[in-house]
Scaffold this active site. Sequence first.
Site, PDB file in Angstrom:
ATOM      1  N   HIS A 132      -2.903   2.814   8.498  1.00 34.26           N
ATOM      2  CA  HIS A 132      -4.000   2.129   7.807  1.00 34.26           C
ATOM      3  C   HIS A 132      -4.300   0.839   8.550  1.00 34.26           C
ATOM      4  CE1 HIS A 132      -6.443   0.030   4.987  1.00 34.26           C
ATOM      5  NE2 HIS A 132      -5.478  -0.683   4.427  1.00 34.26           N
ATOM      6  N   HIS A 170      -7.429  -2.432   9.469  1.00 37.40           N
ATOM      7  CA  HIS A 170      -8.622  -3.167   9.055  1.00 37.40           C
ATOM      8  C   HIS A 170      -9.525  -3.302  10.278  1.00 37.40           C
ATOM      9  CE1 HIS A 170      -6.368  -5.336   5.504  1.00 37.40           C
ATOM     10  NE2 HIS A 170      -6.284  -4.021   5.461  1.00 37.40           N
ATOM     11  N   GLU A 180       0.812  -1.219   0.000  1.00 34.30           N
ATOM     12  CA  GLU A 180       0.000   0.000   0.000  1.00 34.30           C
ATOM     13  C   GLU A 180       0.849   1.276   0.000  1.00 34.30           C
ATOM     14  OE1 GLU A 180      -2.790  -0.892  -0.637  1.00 34.30           O
ATOM     15  OE2 GLU A 180      -3.710  -2.309   0.742  1.00 34.30           O
ATOM     16  N   TYR A 208     -14.751  14.891  20.246  1.00 33.16           N
ATOM     17  CA  TYR A 208     -13.423  14.463  19.809  1.00 33.16           C
ATOM     18  C   TYR A 208     -13.440  13.830  18.429  1.00 33.16           C
ATOM     19  CZ  TYR A 208     -10.837  15.785  23.920  1.00 33.16           C
ATOM     20  OH  TYR A 208     -10.220  16.530  24.894  1.00 33.16           O
ATOM     21  N   HIS A 252     -12.806  -2.361   3.315  1.00 32.40           N
ATOM     22  CA  HIS A 252     -11.361  -2.568   3.488  1.00 32.40           C
ATOM     23  C   HIS A 252     -10.863  -2.004   4.814  1.00 32.40           C
ATOM     24  CE1 HIS A 252      -7.145  -2.259   1.368  1.00 32.40           C
ATOM     25  NE2 HIS A 252      -7.038  -2.583   2.649  1.00 32.40           N
TER      26      HIS A 252
END
Length: 217
Positions: free
Chosen positions: A95, A97, A75, A122, A162
């Site tokens: 990143h 999942h 990625e 927040y 994803h």
Amino acid sequence: MSAEARLREQVCLFAKSLYDRGLTPGASGNISARLEDGRLLVTPTGSCFGRLDPARLSVLDEARAHIDGDAPTKEVALHAAFYETRPAQTGAVVHLHSTHSVALSMLPDTDPEDMIPPLTAYGIMKLGKVKLLPYFMPGDPAMGEAIRGLAGKRSAVVLANHGPVVAGKDLEAACYAMEELEETSKLAILTRGLSPKMLNEAQIQGLVTKFNVEWDD
């Protein structure tokens, strides 16, 4: 200890914390962090956040070519796009999942322009508006092009089916914002269909003004 050694340790520390709390399972997820000279430290492809070795992190040069360590995550294009379009605001990209943000990405009435409802202060302060991007095959360079298409306007996105991607001024900020995204997504799922009392427009704008939140479309 050098600045690079400290950052290597920090990447592994935060990654293990995220893994231990179930925020990204197995060998999923990736992190990058920028060194002072513009190089990136990146988690290796196929690696588990719970067992990273600081000495084996991938190193990319300023052109994002792999120059040291294990092979980087597939990625890289996704990460590079944030550094290119938000250079002053991005020192790290995370990143994951994570379950609840992915679940929210799959629901048909989720707003793609602002997918996280205004449930908490927040959530707005740490994230601004979160863009829902369409599904891409993992590793597809088109993910990077989708980030570039935002022209630097969003620090947090979720890839449909994803997972979320968050850019922050440093690794700590990126991780904390990512955790806020997942927790607010969890609240959105838990309160779905229950007519929760959300922050009103005046309350949102008060937060945007006081904490200098990026809020424009």
